[in-house]
Design a protein around this motif. Structure first.
Motif, PDB file in Angstrom:
ATOM      1  N   ALA A  57     -16.939 181.841  37.706  1.00 19.73           N
ATOM      2  CA  ALA A  57     -15.818 182.786  37.605  1.00 19.73           C
ATOM      3  C   ALA A  57     -16.313 184.214  37.483  1.00 19.73           C
ATOM      4  O   ALA A  57     -15.785 185.148  38.100  1.00 19.73           O
ATOM      5  N   VAL A  58     -17.372 184.411  36.683  1.00 21.60           N
ATOM      6  CA  VAL A  58     -17.908 185.758  36.514  1.00 21.60           C
ATOM      7  C   VAL A  58     -18.452 186.279  37.834  1.00 21.60           C
ATOM      8  O   VAL A  58     -18.223 187.427  38.221  1.00 21.60           O
ATOM      9  N   ARG A  59     -19.189 185.366  38.533  1.00 22.75           N
ATOM     10  CA  ARG A  59     -19.739 185.805  39.822  1.00 22.75           C
ATOM     11  C   ARG A  59     -18.637 186.082  40.841  1.00 22.75           C
ATOM     12  O   ARG A  59     -18.746 187.000  41.666  1.00 22.75           O
ATOM     13  N   ALA A  60     -17.563 185.299  40.808  1.00 26.03           N
ATOM     14  CA  ALA A  60     -16.460 185.541  41.739  1.00 26.03           C
ATOM     15  C   ALA A  60     -15.789 186.887  41.464  1.00 26.03           C
ATOM     16  O   ALA A  60     -15.484 187.663  42.377  1.00 26.03           O
ATOM     17  N   VAL A  61     -15.548 187.145  40.172  1.00 23.66           N
ATOM     18  CA  VAL A  61     -14.955 188.436  39.801  1.00 23.66           C
ATOM     19  C   VAL A  61     -15.878 189.580  40.201  1.00 23.66           C
ATOM     20  O   VAL A  61     -15.458 190.614  40.705  1.00 23.66           O
ATOM     21  N   GLU A  62     -17.179 189.390  40.010  1.00 23.88           N
ATOM     22  CA  GLU A  62     -18.161 190.420  40.368  1.00 23.88           C
ATOM     23  C   GLU A  62     -18.142 190.702  41.859  1.00 23.88           C
ATOM     24  O   GLU A  62     -18.113 191.863  42.298  1.00 23.88           O
ATOM     25  N   SER A  63     -18.139 189.604  42.673  1.00 22.98           N
ATOM     26  CA  SER A  63     -18.136 189.785  44.125  1.00 22.98           C
ATOM     27  C   SER A  63     -16.864 190.464  44.599  1.00 22.98           C
ATOM     28  O   SER A  63     -16.900 191.382  45.441  1.00 22.98           O
ATOM     29  N   GLN A  64     -15.717 190.039  44.065  1.00 24.31           N
ATOM     30  CA  GLN A  64     -14.454 190.646  44.461  1.00 24.31           C
ATOM     31  C   GLN A  64     -14.393 192.125  44.053  1.00 24.31           C
ATOM     32  O   GLN A  64     -13.897 192.973  44.795  1.00 24.31           O
ATOM     33  N   SER A  65     -14.919 192.433  42.860  1.00 22.86           N
ATOM     34  CA  SER A  65     -14.902 193.821  42.391  1.00 22.86           C
ATOM     35  C   SER A  65     -15.775 194.697  43.264  1.00 22.86           C
ATOM     36  O   SER A  65     -15.409 195.816  43.637  1.00 22.86           O
ATOM     37  N   LEU A  88     -19.439 191.455  34.754  1.00 19.88           N
ATOM     38  CA  LEU A  88     -18.175 192.170  34.908  1.00 19.88           C
ATOM     39  C   LEU A  88     -18.360 193.677  35.036  1.00 19.88           C
ATOM     40  O   LEU A  88     -17.397 194.405  35.248  1.00 19.88           O
ATOM     41  N   VAL A 113     -11.097 198.604  39.349  1.00 21.26           N
ATOM     42  CA  VAL A 113     -11.625 197.628  38.367  1.00 21.26           C
ATOM     43  C   VAL A 113     -11.432 198.054  36.920  1.00 21.26           C
ATOM     44  O   VAL A 113     -11.774 197.295  36.011  1.00 21.26           O
ATOM     45  N   ARG A 117     -15.200 199.192  32.917  1.00 16.61           N
ATOM     46  CA  ARG A 117     -16.183 198.313  33.548  1.00 16.61           C
ATOM     47  C   ARG A 117     -17.162 199.067  34.434  1.00 16.61           C
ATOM     48  O   ARG A 117     -18.012 198.446  35.074  1.00 16.61           O
TER      49      ARG A 117
END
Length: 706
Positions: A57-65, A88, A113, A117
């Motif tokens: 989840a963290v990596r997904a949020v990171e990639s999307q951001s 994040l 974002v 962050r």
């Protein structure tokens, strides 16, 4: 103490038990069940999966951001910014061109974002390392005025540009949406702007994009001939080395009413007006005209507004019919046809020709045919009432003849004053209540037609309107025919005898570039432009000379000219050079104050390097202190190259201690007969021995230029 020892006994007894033996009174030991083992394993597996899910989840949020921030910055033009993620947290890196750009990038990323962050690792470029911007101007001109958009160098040239364009904009005014930057003026910028402004003068509906090395012009003209003339003129006047891109169109004009008038009389067959909707239609009409007896070259306007595709067929039929009759006129005004046969035509021939036309014309056309009656003795005794209006070459208008009533007489006089000027009209008309119906309308139409001429006469009788005279426009006859057809329809016949005089044409009558320079320098020879001693302030006594030069410049505003300042040899070279250029710039500023467009003028100082007389005498020094105009660009020929090599740019900070007069070349200093020399267009070229001043400090070369 006793109580404590009692409590320790069970513990001591336990220590004495053999290994593996169960304590007394304790239950026997049991192994863990398989259910307990499964539960523990399930717990461990769930914990592991939860950890993996959290990491994912963290990596997904990171990639999307990272993707969202990168896309936003790229779309906003911040391609210099780098985006990286650490969980994040989002880190922005790179070198921003300005502090404002860095702050803008940070704001855009925070909107995607959240500011909490973001880690700002961006740097700001040193202003000294930045490349100068690409200066450019886009000028839009139409009936609503002029708009300016772009980026220009900081300085007074911006205000001078807006002032120059004020006279062109009219009531619409100039809308300035330009921004300015404090950077050096790029090479070629001033000449490109000057050429663009000069081009704008002849293009009322245009867009001109200007950069230092190129000019792009998009415009609309009224005719193909005007398009060709403007393209040739712009290509001829474009400065050497400037890339010129032209996109000039000539849409077909809207002709309303769509008019054609053809007549045959003792002078032969000819057109008063000719209109066609296409090249094929024009060729068919001109072919029919040649068969009807036309021998001279005819201009037939191709335009929009034809009432029917059968226009050329109907016109060809009408021309053949008039040729068959032998004398008379035929007028097509949209779908209305008026055929008036001369009184010499026999009734039988008239009936036959009209009958053939009525039977074969396309249904959309309506024919009105009239056979002019032969005059009899009663008509000869009673003179027909008449109204005449004459227009002299100086603009004076005389109104004579009969008007039906006082209200109509006032209307005619007021119309004439509005059209020709109150002071120009002399009215001497009389009232006659017996005037035929529609008389006032015919008089007003004749006056309006007279306004198309440079000088001439209009006469109105019950059966005929005559317009004769000279015009400064080759299309005047067609315009008059169209006007009378529109105002009067087929109710009245008219005759036109309009001659085009090229000498009166305001376009053809303009002076050539060489004539412009010669006339201006001749005015300077007659009266020099004087300055206050040691300064660039123009003396009050020179106002008359500047007024005369401004009057000459009105016909020469699109001619590229250099205003050159020259001094005597008193004082230091650097000081004289700077003063001479300041004085040349002052002359341009004085012309601008007189509402003259100065975009095609370039100020240049030559100091003492190009004398025309001996500086050892006072008369010689007086002759050397002068202002001269010189052609530059393609019109200058070889003299431009010679004079461009005459002097390097140089400057000084103080004024020279020289005399006070500068102007056109005066009498020679050798004590000769004192005759006034001819005005010179170009100064003598320098030699290798010509003294050259030191280079001017950076940024001073353009000082004082508009």
């Amino acid at each position: 103490m006793r109580l404590r020892s009692i409590r320790l006994r069970p513990w001591l007894a336990a220590l004495r038990q053999p290994a593996g033996a169960a304590p007394q009174g304790a239950a026997p030991h049991r192994r863990p069940s398989s259910r307990a083992i499964a539960s523990a394993a399930a717990f461990v597996l769930a914990a592991g999966l939860g950890l993996l899910a959290a990491i994912w989840a963290v990596r997904a949020v990171e990639s999307q951001s990272i993707a969202a921030v990168g896309a936003t910055l790229s779309a906003s033009g911040h391609d210099w910014a780098g985006v990286a993620g650490d969980g994040l947290l989002i880190t922005l890196s790179g070198t921003a061109p300005t502090e404002a750009a860095r702050f803008r990038a940070l704001t855009l990323a925070g909107a995607e974002v959240g500011a909490g962050r973001l880690i700002d690792a961006m740097a700001v470029a040193d202003p000294a390392d930045l490349a100068p911007p690409d200066f450019s101007i886009e000028i839009l001109r139409n009936d609503d005025g002029i708009s300016l958009i772009g980026l220009v160098p900081e300085g007074p040239a911006r205000e001078a540009l807006i002032t120059d364009l004020g006279g062109l904009a009219g009531q619409g005014g100039v809308t300035d949406m330009m921004e300015a930057a404090d950077y050096p003026v790029p090479p070629g910028w001033d000449r490109a702007v000057g050429f663009g402004i000069a081009a704008l003068q002849s293009l009322p509906r245009s867009k001109i994009s200007i950069a230092a090395d190129r000019v792009a012009i998009t415009a609309i003209t009224d005719s193909a001939a005007e398009k060709a003339r403007i393209e040739t003129d712009l290509a001829r006047r474009a400065p050497k080395g400037l890339v010129l891109k032209l996109d000039i169109s000539a849409p077909r004009p809207v002709i309303a009413p769509f008019t054609l008038r053809f007549l045959v009389d003792e002078s032969g067959a000819r057109f008063d007006a000719c209109s066609a909707e296409s090249e094929a239609s024009r060729d068919r009409i001109l072919s029919a005209a040649a068969q009807a007896g036309v021998t001279r070259k005819t201009l037939c306007t191709i335009g929009l507004g034809v009432p029917t595709p059968d226009w050329s067929a109907a016109v060809a039929m009408g021309l053949a019919a008039l040729h068959d009759l032998g004398a008379g006129s035929i007028t097509f005004s949209d779908a209305d046809i008026s055929l008036i046969a001369d009184d010499s035509v026999a009734q039988a021939d008239f009936d036959r020709v009209v009958g053939e036309m009525e039977s074969n014309l396309p249904a959309v056309f309506a024919l009105r045919a009239v056979l002019t009656p032969k005059p009899d003795s009663a008509d000869a005794v009673t003179a027909a009432p008449e109204f005449t209006a004459s227009l002299s070459a100086t603009g004076q208008v005389a109104l004579r003849g009969r008007i039906g009533d006082a209200l109509s007489r006032d209307a005619v006089a007021n119309f004439a004053r509005a059209r020709f000027g109150t002071a120009q009209v002399h009215a001497a008309t009389r009232l006659d209540p017996e005037m035929p119906r529609g008389w006032s309308l015919a008089v007003l139409a004749a006056l309006e037609a007279l306004g198309e001429l440079h000088h001439g006469e209009a006469s109105v009788t019950p059966g005929l309107i005559r317009i004769s005279g000279t015009s400064d426009s080759p299309g005047a006859a067609a315009n008059v025919a169209r006007l009378l057809s529109d105002k009067l329809g087929d109710s009245r016949d008219y005759q036109l005898d309009i001659r085009y005089d090229e000498a009166l044409d305001p376009l053809l009558g303009l002076p050539t570039p060489a004539e412009c320079v010669a006339r201006i320098n001749a005015a300077l020879v007659q009266d020099k432009i004087t300055f206050d001693p040691g300064s660039a302030n123009i003396a009050t006594a020179a106002a008359g000379t500047l007024d005369r030069i401004a009057a000459l410049m009105k016909d020469c505003t699109d001619v590229a000219m250099e205003v050159g300042g020259h001094t005597d040899s008193q004082g230091r070279e650097e000081m004289n050079l700077a003063l001479s250029e300041d004085r040349a710039s002052a002359v341009i500023a004085a012309l601008m104050a007189r509402r003259i467009l100065t975009g095609s003028l370039l100020a240049r100082g030559y100091g003492e390097t190009l004398p025309v007389a001996d500086n050892e005498t006072e008369a010689g020094r007086e002759a050397n202190r002068r202002i001269e105009f010189r052609l530059v660009g393609p019109d200058a020929g070889d003299s431009a190259a010679n004079d461009d090599a005459a002097i390097d740019d140089a400057a000084g900070d103080d004024a020279a201690g020289e005399g006070e007069a500068i102007g056109g070349t005066s009498a020679a200093a050798d004590g000769s007969d004192g005759a006034t020399p001819e005005p010179s267009v170009a100064a003598a070229p320098p030699t290798p021995d010509t003294p050259r001043p030191k280079p001017r400090p950076e940024g001073a070369a353009g000082a004082g230029q508009p």
